[in-house]
Structures are given as structure tokens and as C-alpha cells.
Design an enzyme around this catalytic site. Sequence first.
Site, PDB file in Angstrom:
ATOM      1  N   ILE A 198       0.989  -1.291  -0.060  1.00 22.06           N
ATOM      2  CA  ILE A 198       0.217   0.105   0.039  1.00 22.06           C
ATOM      3  C   ILE A 198       0.884   1.266   0.124  1.00 22.06           C
ATOM      4  O   ILE A 198       1.521   1.372   0.954  1.00 22.06           O
ATOM      5  CB  ILE A 198      -0.945   0.123   1.090  1.00 22.06           C
ATOM      6  CG1 ILE A 198      -1.805  -1.194   1.271  1.00 22.06           C
ATOM      7  CG2 ILE A 198      -1.635   1.337   1.296  1.00 22.06           C
ATOM      8  CD1 ILE A 198      -2.584  -1.155   2.493  1.00 22.06           C
ATOM      9  N   LYS A 245       5.748   0.252  12.723  1.00 20.79           N
ATOM     10  CA  LYS A 245       4.946   0.924  11.586  1.00 20.79           C
ATOM     11  C   LYS A 245       4.097   2.189  11.770  1.00 20.79           C
ATOM     12  O   LYS A 245       3.895   3.206  11.229  1.00 20.79           O
ATOM     13  CB  LYS A 245       3.879  -0.049  10.829  1.00 20.79           C
ATOM     14  CG  LYS A 245       4.832  -1.220  10.187  1.00 20.79           C
ATOM     15  CD  LYS A 245       3.824  -2.340   9.563  1.00 20.79           C
ATOM     16  CE  LYS A 245       4.627  -3.430   9.023  1.00 20.79           C
ATOM     17  NZ  LYS A 245       3.891  -4.742   8.909  1.00 20.79           N
ATOM     18  N   GLU A 268       7.380 -11.959  10.595  1.00 19.30           N
ATOM     19  CA  GLU A 268       8.921 -12.023  10.632  1.00 19.30           C
ATOM     20  C   GLU A 268       9.493 -12.950  11.097  1.00 19.30           C
ATOM     21  O   GLU A 268       9.113 -14.110  11.661  1.00 19.30           O
ATOM     22  CB  GLU A 268       8.958 -10.742  11.613  1.00 19.30           C
ATOM     23  CG  GLU A 268       8.347  -9.495  11.324  1.00 19.30           C
ATOM     24  CD  GLU A 268       8.687  -8.815  10.084  1.00 19.30           C
ATOM     25  OE1 GLU A 268      10.065  -8.553   9.982  1.00 19.30           O
ATOM     26  OE2 GLU A 268       8.007  -8.449   8.969  1.00 19.30           O
TER      27      GLU A 268
HETATM   28  P1  NAP Z   1      13.972 -13.132   5.320  1.00 17.25           P
HETATM   29  O1  NAP Z   1      13.099 -13.946   4.495  1.00 17.25           O
HETATM   30  O2  NAP Z   1      14.265 -13.657   6.778  1.00 17.25           O
HETATM   31  O3  NAP Z   1      15.368 -12.677   4.498  1.00 17.25           O
HETATM   32  C1  NAP Z   1      16.264 -12.118   5.104  1.00 17.25           C
HETATM   33  C2  NAP Z   1      17.549 -12.071   4.087  1.00 17.25           C
HETATM   34  O4  NAP Z   1      18.615 -11.275   4.482  1.00 17.25           O
HETATM   35  C3  NAP Z   1      17.758 -13.613   3.846  1.00 17.25           C
HETATM   36  O5  NAP Z   1      18.464 -13.635   2.497  1.00 17.25           O
HETATM   37  C4  NAP Z   1      19.381 -13.566   4.692  1.00 17.25           C
HETATM   38  O6  NAP Z   1      20.141 -14.431   4.223  1.00 17.25           O
HETATM   39  C5  NAP Z   1      19.748 -11.986   4.460  1.00 17.25           C
HETATM   40  N1  NAP Z   1      20.613 -11.766   6.035  1.00 17.25           N
HETATM   41  C6  NAP Z   1      19.864 -11.407   7.229  1.00 17.25           C
HETATM   42  N2  NAP Z   1      20.807 -10.984   7.985  1.00 17.25           N
HETATM   43  C7  NAP Z   1      21.910 -11.075   7.343  1.00 17.25           C
HETATM   44  C8  NAP Z   1      23.286 -10.887   7.817  1.00 17.25           C
HETATM   45  N3  NAP Z   1      23.603 -10.552   8.839  1.00 17.25           N
HETATM   46  N4  NAP Z   1      24.247 -11.035   6.578  1.00 17.25           N
HETATM   47  C9  NAP Z   1      23.939 -11.445   5.408  1.00 17.25           C
HETATM   48  N5  NAP Z   1      22.501 -11.661   5.100  1.00 17.25           N
HETATM   49  C10 NAP Z   1      21.714 -11.451   5.983  1.00 17.25           C
HETATM   50  O7  NAP Z   1      13.103 -11.751   5.625  1.00 17.25           O
HETATM   51  P2  NAP Z   1      12.122 -11.031   4.900  1.00 17.25           P
HETATM   52  O8  NAP Z   1      10.711 -11.172   5.211  1.00 17.25           O
HETATM   53  O9  NAP Z   1      12.389 -10.686   3.283  1.00 17.25           O
HETATM   54  O10 NAP Z   1      12.178  -9.449   5.353  1.00 17.25           O
HETATM   55  C11 NAP Z   1      13.314  -8.603   4.811  1.00 17.25           C
HETATM   56  C12 NAP Z   1      12.712  -7.047   5.441  1.00 17.25           C
HETATM   57  O11 NAP Z   1      11.851  -6.752   5.059  1.00 17.25           O
HETATM   58  C13 NAP Z   1      12.682  -7.112   7.078  1.00 17.25           C
HETATM   59  O12 NAP Z   1      13.306  -5.616   7.403  1.00 17.25           O
HETATM   60  C14 NAP Z   1      11.214  -6.990   7.169  1.00 17.25           C
HETATM   61  O13 NAP Z   1      10.551  -6.268   8.224  1.00 17.25           O
HETATM   62  C15 NAP Z   1      10.717  -6.206   5.708  1.00 17.25           C
HETATM   63  N6  NAP Z   1       9.270  -6.725   5.227  1.00 17.25           N
HETATM   64  C16 NAP Z   1       9.119  -7.947   5.300  1.00 17.25           C
HETATM   65  C17 NAP Z   1       7.891  -8.206   4.559  1.00 17.25           C
HETATM   66  C18 NAP Z   1       7.281  -9.480   4.588  1.00 17.25           C
HETATM   67  O14 NAP Z   1       5.977  -9.731   3.986  1.00 17.25           O
HETATM   68  N7  NAP Z   1       7.807 -10.591   4.737  1.00 17.25           N
HETATM   69  C19 NAP Z   1       7.130  -7.060   4.346  1.00 17.25           C
HETATM   70  C20 NAP Z   1       7.403  -5.664   4.595  1.00 17.25           C
HETATM   71  C21 NAP Z   1       8.526  -5.519   4.950  1.00 17.25           C
HETATM   72  P3  NAP Z   1      19.842 -15.823   4.168  1.00 17.25           P
HETATM   73  O15 NAP Z   1      18.826 -16.256   3.173  1.00 17.25           O
HETATM   74  O16 NAP Z   1      21.270 -16.533   3.925  1.00 17.25           O
HETATM   75  O17 NAP Z   1      19.664 -16.266   5.480  1.00 17.25           O
HETATM   76  N1  HSE Z   2       5.500  -9.345   9.098  1.00 18.29           N
HETATM   77  C1  HSE Z   2       4.899  -8.180   8.540  1.00 18.29           C
HETATM   78  C2  HSE Z   2       3.204  -8.552   8.500  1.00 18.29           C
HETATM   79  C3  HSE Z   2       5.382  -8.065   7.119  1.00 18.29           C
HETATM   80  O1  HSE Z   2       2.735  -9.352   8.769  1.00 18.29           O
HETATM   81  O2  HSE Z   2       2.553  -7.280   8.406  1.00 18.29           O
HETATM   82  C4  HSE Z   2       5.038  -6.986   6.537  1.00 18.29           C
HETATM   83  O3  HSE Z   2       5.459  -5.672   7.063  1.00 18.29           O
END
Ligand code: NAP
Ligand code: HSE
Length: 448
Positions: free
Chosen positions: A139, A208, A193
Site C-alpha cells: 500500500i 509501522k 517476521e
Molecule cells: P527473510 O526472508 O528472513 O530474508 C532476510 C534475508 O537477509 C535473507 O536472505 C538472509 O540471508 C539475509 N540476511 C539477514 N541477515 C543477514 C546478515 N547478517 N548478513 C547477510 N545476510 C543477511 O526476511 P524478509 O521477510 O524478506 O524481510 C526482509 C525485510 O523486509 C525485513 O526488514 C522485514 O521487516 C521487511 N518486510 C518484510 C515483509 C514480508 O512480507 N516478509 C513485508 C514488508 C517488509 P539468508 O537467506 O542466507 O539467510
Molecule cells: N510481518 C509483517 C506483517 C510483514 O505481517 O505485516 C509486513 O510488514
Amino acid sequence: MGDQIRFKIALLGLGTVGSGVLQTLQNRSDDLLNRFGWEIDIRHILVRNLQKDRGFPTDHLPMTTDVNRVLDDPDLDLVVEVMGGIEPAKTLIQSSIRKGCHIVTANKELMAKYGKELLHLANEHGVKIYYEASVAGGIPILHTLQQYLQVNRIRSIRGIINGTCNYILTQMSNHGKEYEEALREAQKKGYAEADPSSDVDGFDAVYKLAILSANAFGLDVDVNQIPRQGIRNIQGVDIRLAKELGYVVKLIGEAVREGADIKLRVGPQLLGWDHPFARVDDVWNAVSVESDVVGELTLIGHGAGQYPTASAVVEDMIAILKKMDTKDSKPFTIASEPMTQTSLSTPWFYIRCNDTSLDTLETVQKVLATHTQFLEWRILETRNDHGRFYSLGGVLFDPDGDLEGLENLLNDVCLRFMESTDTLVLSVYNPALVSRVPSNVFSQVVNF
Ligand code: NAP
Ligand code: HSE
């Protein structure tokens, strides 16, 4: 293609969001070339584990676990941070800014806690930080606040801003699932998360709300001062009691302006079935802004998940690349007068008590009714492996009440009468209740 530009990019993280960003950039590479004359050159992809199966081929990708590959590259235009957490994300972003790189991040925790500091550093170095994906997934609420509501004075902003909690509550409500099963499904779908307590205990929504409030009111928010209640204590029986009483349970983040006070709160609420958020289900989020010129505006969309979030990240990248030559970014609103942060409270509450004795619950109901105005209540009978038990659920009005005071009262009453002290207190948002309260009591109520 003489005017073609090659932008050099580092992608920090290749998890749920990072993979969505990579695939969107790959799938749209022809569009970016034809429309803007851009080629996106992904120079580094930082991960923790090179061996991890990511569900798509990675042999040809510039993957690394070495942060110095990113830090030592002098030619990067843009760093996309989708790794999450505070460190090493913060240090990598700061170092990249100092080298003159623009930043796109989805990291709500980082922006809520250190956004002001990072934006200041970015302004000093003439680069931008965009962080649309950090709030409500796909959004575009931050750009709406920053660019399309500039003459509006915002009175309130409230929303369903955690997709995981909304998914869990919807599964409990519409499919009769219990909390644990619904949480596991949300994790499998990539909504939650890495640490689910961030979602279910309300921290993610607090971050947020802090970012929304910084943008809507120019408020310098202390995330530790936002009252926070999560959903992990909500049971199937609460959802059923709420339904019986005419409500649906949603986790709501809200910020309401009163003069120079901005009242903030995150917690589950009972919403009447006719409330605009009542049917915003599953991973959908909704954000409603009330302001003086445009009136009320509600944006609804996917609040989490791979592609909705990737959409916000890639759109931010495009926005930055399109104006790489412009001046200061001012993504946090500057308040025209000093604003103070306080806690938002409400005089309407839902309470639930469980016990094995119907008589006890009826006594509890009577005692609570002498201390508060019990507007409506129900008792449900449930059977499980341990036998039969009863749940008293009710909506009450307590003009002096705050969550803590009511929890103390409930604990006192329960300790006196009940075998178990298994209770829950939630706030209720239902303007229709106003007419149910005597006018002398209502006159004591502010802020509804
Ligand atoms: P995720 O699936 O856990 O992915 C994190 C990625 O970062 C992985 O590829 C991990 O590597 C890498 N990583 C983490 N720590 C690291 C480190 N110290 N050194 C090198 N690489 C590292 O997380 P995600 O859900 O994509 O979320 C990522 C961000 O987006 C977060 O800030 C989250 O709050 C935000 N976000 C997520 C969503 C959602 O729907 N998931 C929505 C909005 C915002 P590996 O793969 O090798 O472990
Ligand atoms: N964990 C978060 C949620 C991802 O469920 O809303 C999006 O920020």
C-alpha cells in the site's frame, strides 16, 4: 539505445522480499529498458548462507556473504536493504550513504528506531532513503502522506498494519482455527517476521505506527512509549464471543491528534460489523487517514508477502533512479509546531473470563457490573478434553478506565471468585455504543 543508463545496485538480502525484488527486476527488465532506457546491474547480493535452496537457480547470481564486497565497491548508485534487523543493516546503510549511494529499505524496525538519524545523514550527503515497503507492504501510504496530503492537517491515522496478525485473526474467525495453527500457516506463507513475537506481540505494528506518525504529524516517536498489546492471548472462544456480541477482532494501530498531543496505541480491538475495516481479511491491510481538507481516505491492499512488498521496493527504486539529480529528501514531515507523544486510551472494553463453574462467572459478572457499566455480555459453554468450561464475555464502559486499571480490577475479582485467572481485556471501537451510555457518564468521555 544510445541514451541507455546502467545503474549499479547492491541487494542486501535474498529472502522473501529480496527474492521478490530480484524476480520483479528480472521480469520487468524489458519494460525498464524500453520505458526509461535503464539497465539494472545487480553487482552484489548479500546473504548469510550461500548453500541455501532459494527455490530458483542462483549459480549465475553475484551472491556473497562478505559485507566488504558491498562496502568496498566505489561505483554503486543504490543499495537495497531487505535483510531486516538493526545490525549489520544500519552500519551498511550508513557506510553506503557516506559513499553517496541512495538507499531503499523495507526495514520498519530500523526506520522506526533510527529513521530520523539516517534521514539526517542522507540529507547531509545529498542522497535519498525511501522506505515505502516498511509500512503496510504494497500500500503506497507513505508516498500518499508525503506527496498528496501536504496541505492537509491530519487528525488521525489508524489501520490494520500487521498482515500476520490479520491473517491469524481471520483464520480463527472465518475458519474456526486455533491461534497456533493459524500462526504456522502465516509463517509458511512468508508473512511473519523471522521472530514471530515481533508480529503477534505488536512490535511490528508499533514500528509501522511510529513511521506513519512521523510522516503524518512530524512526530519524533519513541517506540518504547507506544502502548502495545498483541494477539497471542486471544483464544477461539474470544472470537466466538465477539461474534455473538456483534463484533470482529482486529489488531489496530492508531494515532490521534488532540491539539499538540498525538495519542498513540497498538492493540486488538473489537470492531462493529459495519466498520470499514471489519471485512479487511487475511493478509490485507487498511490505513485510514482523517484530515481537514480531503476528509477521510482509506487505502486497502496486501500488507505483507513477497510480491506486494517487492512492488513497494521496486517502485521506490524507480522513484529514486528517476530523480537521482535532485536536492534534499524530506521524507519525514517537519511539524509546524512542537508535538508531544502520549498514550491513546478508550473507555470501552471487552473482557473475557474462563471458569469451570457457571455460578462463579455469574458472580464475577455481577461484581464487575457494580464497578463498571456492563453494556452487554454473554456466557458460552465449551467442551474440550478436560471437560466442560464456561466463558464470560462482555463489553463494558469505564470512563476512568485504562487498560491497566481494568486488568487490575479484573484480576482482583477473579482472584476472589475464580479457580483460574484466565482473563483478557481488549479495547472496543464502536461509535454506536455512545448512545448506550447515560449522558452524564458520556460527558466525562473525551477523545471518541
Ligand atoms: P527473510 O526472508 O528472513 O530474508 C532476510 C534475508 O537477509 C535473507 O536472505 C538472509 O540471508 C539475509 N540476511 C539477514 N541477515 C543477514 C546478515 N547478517 N548478513 C547477510 N545476510 C543477511 O526476511 P524478509 O521477510 O524478506 O524481510 C526482509 C525485510 O523486509 C525485513 O526488514 C522485514 O521487516 C521487511 N518486510 C518484510 C515483509 C514480508 O512480507 N516478509 C513485508 C514488508 C517488509 P539468508 O537467506 O542466507 O539467510
Ligand atoms: N510481518 C509483517 C506483517 C510483514 O505481517 O505485516 C509486513 O510488514
